[in-house]
Structure formats: C-alpha cells, structure tokens
Write an enzyme that holds these catalytic residues in place. Sequence first.
Site, PDB file in Angstrom:
ATOM      1  N   LYS A 110     -37.001 -32.849   8.782  1.00 26.95           N
ATOM      2  CA  LYS A 110     -37.325 -31.423   8.789  1.00 26.95           C
ATOM      3  C   LYS A 110     -37.078 -30.817  10.175  1.00 26.95           C
ATOM      4  O   LYS A 110     -36.422 -29.778  10.305  1.00 26.95           O
ATOM      5  CB  LYS A 110     -38.787 -31.209   8.388  1.00 26.95           C
ATOM      6  CG  LYS A 110     -39.170 -29.746   8.284  1.00 26.95           C
ATOM      7  CD  LYS A 110     -40.647 -29.567   8.041  1.00 26.95           C
ATOM      8  CE  LYS A 110     -41.409 -29.769   9.323  1.00 26.95           C
ATOM      9  NZ  LYS A 110     -42.851 -29.479   9.198  1.00 26.95           N
TER      10      LYS A 110
ATOM     11  N   ASP B  28     -40.331 -27.466   4.561  1.00 30.37           N
ATOM     12  CA  ASP B  28     -41.708 -27.642   5.035  1.00 30.37           C
ATOM     13  C   ASP B  28     -42.647 -27.408   3.852  1.00 30.37           C
ATOM     14  O   ASP B  28     -42.210 -27.264   2.708  1.00 30.37           O
ATOM     15  CB  ASP B  28     -42.015 -26.705   6.212  1.00 30.37           C
ATOM     16  CG  ASP B  28     -42.082 -25.243   5.789  1.00 30.37           C
ATOM     17  OD1 ASP B  28     -41.830 -24.926   4.597  1.00 30.37           O
ATOM     18  OD2 ASP B  28     -42.396 -24.400   6.643  1.00 30.37           O
TER      19      ASP B  28
END
Length: 220
Positions: free
Chosen positions: A116, A134
């Site tokens: 991420k 996320d």
Amino acid sequence: MNRQAILDILAKTYPDAGPELNFNGPYETLVATMLSAQCTDKQVNKVTPALFARWPDVAAMAGATADEVYPYVKSCGFSKKAQNIVMACRQIMTQFGGEVPGNLDDLQKLPGVGRKTANVVYANAFGGDAIAVDTHVFRVSKRLGLADANDVLGVEKQLMQVIDRPLWSTAHHWLILHGRRVCTARNPKCGDCPIASLCPSFGAAQRRQGSTDQSAPGSL
Ligand code: SF4
C-alpha cells in the site's frame, strides 16, 4: 453500466481529489506516507514541517538515529516508524544511490514499506499508475460492488480491471474521500450519498446494525 456510472458520479463529487498529506518530492512523499500508517493525514502534516526542516533529504535522514527522530514523530504512533524511516533512508543510500526508487518492486524492499505504501509513493511521487487499497478503498469498493475479493491484493487487482489505468491513482483518492466523508465504516450516510441509487449496499450497514449488537466493530 453501473460501474462506469458510479465512477462518473465519484469524479463529479470529488473533482479536486488528491493527496491530503503535505510533501514535496520523493523523499518527503516516502516519509510522510510511512508516517500515515494508522495515523491521520492531519496529524502527519503537523509533524512533518519540523521533521523535514531537521532532516531535509535522504542523506540527512540516513545519518540520524531512530532515537533522534522518534520525538519528532511519536504523535504518529509506533516507535518502529522512526526506526523504519531511518533504516529505509540508509538502504536508499547504500542500494539506490541516494534516490528513492521509482518502481514498486524496489520500494517494497525498504523497511516498513508494504504494497500500500509503495503504491502511494509510486503514484504521488512518480506519477505512476497505481491503486493503493487502504481501509477506505477496501470497504467502499466492496460496498459499491466494484470489487468482491476478501483480501487487499485481490481488491486491488479487481479495481485495476474495472477502472481505466489513467484513472487508477485518481480513483483511489475518490474512494478514500467517499469513505471518509459519506461511506464511513459505521453509520454510512446512505441517505445523503450521491451514489445511493446505484449502490447494492444501500442501507445494509444500518439494517445489519439494527438486527445485531450495535457494538460489533469493523463491519463492512
Ligand atoms: S449508498 Fe451507503 S453503502 Fe452505498 S456507497 Fe453510499 S454510503 Fe456507502
């Protein structure tokens, strides 16, 4: 097609969507993004001016110690973050010639940089096409039916299939803003949602909360 209509509404609703972290250049993008894990962008933006004034680039941060850095970032949580930032900058000096690497594989080799974070840095610092998943992107895309995978990587891959590549990074920001402002984890504001008529999850969270213990955390 619903998916395209959903994306069109998100684009109109959040025309100025973009990073809410303050940074300038790959080094600051990397450090700010590392600090933002499980911390609000607002809090990160409070600490980074002093942090970047003291250690303005990779070389400077590589010469710091985690103990020196920690007081600057402790309000962002986890002493490990200070250690990872210092270690990442040292690795950038030794393995990448002092330049933050501009590709996902090398970014993920840095301590404390998962997929991420790498996606965010790749998109924001290098203009790369990437969708960082996320908690907001994961939840909202599943509620909207843009993805149905049960893991972050699966959702990322599904979003990459349903969203045109040039929009990957921007769509990531649309989904984050929608998740923060409207489609919140608890009590999503379905009645005020501009996508309500297209959303297969309209009212579902409220119905679920009404039929179960309302204290149950973490539901989609
Ligand atoms: S209708 Fe409700 S569940 Fe669907 S996107 Fe909007 S806020 Fe989220």
